[in-house]
Design an enzyme around this catalytic site. Sequence first.
Site, PDB file in Angstrom:
ATOM      1  N   SER A 163       0.852  -1.358   0.027  1.00  0.00           N
ATOM      2  CA  SER A 163      -0.195   0.108  -0.122  1.00  0.00           C
ATOM      3  C   SER A 163       0.688   1.249   0.001  1.00  0.00           C
ATOM      4  O   SER A 163       1.711   1.397  -0.977  1.00  0.00           O
ATOM      5  CB  SER A 163      -0.963  -0.004   1.165  1.00  0.00           C
ATOM      6  N   ASP A 181     -10.456  -4.048  -5.088  1.00  0.00           N
ATOM      7  CA  ASP A 181      -9.576  -3.315  -4.191  1.00  0.00           C
ATOM      8  C   ASP A 181     -10.472  -1.653  -4.187  1.00  0.00           C
ATOM      9  O   ASP A 181     -10.638  -1.082  -5.065  1.00  0.00           O
ATOM     10  CB  ASP A 181      -8.326  -2.830  -4.530  1.00  0.00           C
ATOM     11  N   HIS A 221      -8.153  -4.940  -0.764  1.00  0.00           N
ATOM     12  CA  HIS A 221      -6.921  -4.363  -0.402  1.00  0.00           C
ATOM     13  C   HIS A 221      -6.071  -5.216   0.287  1.00  0.00           C
ATOM     14  O   HIS A 221      -4.956  -5.094   0.591  1.00  0.00           O
ATOM     15  CB  HIS A 221      -7.193  -3.061   0.237  1.00  0.00           C
TER      16      HIS A 221
END
Length: 213
Positions: free
Chosen positions: A110, A160, A191
């Site tokens: 991320s 996501d 995610h």
Amino acid sequence: MNAATPDGMIHRFVPGAPGVNRVVLLLHGTGGDENDLLPLGQQLVPGAALLSPRGQVLENGMPRFFRRIAEGVFDLDDLKMRTEELGGFIRASAARYGFAVENLVALGYSNGANIASSLLLTHPELMLGAALLRPMVPFVPATLPNLEGKRALVAAGKNDPIVPLGQSSQLADLLRASGAEVTIQLSPGGHGLTQQDLDVTGAWLREGAVTQP
């Protein structure tokens, strides 16, 4: 060991096993810290040395590697500055702990994947490549870097809610256009990471690692 470099970047360093030349730079997501990805690194690349810094930016008390203006909107000036800081941290750590940057691969999740992408685009000499888990395009360089001989894994979630699939695809295209060898891993999930993500990432990280007698 817990430590801080001269620039004050708090981090953990776990020495590698004898004969294993792989060094993995672990870059956590928003709200993580230097301890967050250590178990994952140990699981995916047994025996590798692990270098895990803590992001120096706080967002509502949560560590990040660079500032953002809003969800998915990055502060590009801060990203540039923090990328340079991370590059300096890698150089200082290589001297301090005695490893060669030629053996270093980044593993970012991320926010950590985004700064790893930025580092790969601006300082490719500091790593072999990067495993980018749930990444976005950090920025589009005015001139494409030369990423010949570099490897990148882009692992995206089809559902996501934070990172649109198109963002990860654009990043893969950007890295490929710069000469990198790009592997794309598409997960049906969101995610969060799936077991398939971990299996593919582990195999990718171990590829080319040399175990010396």
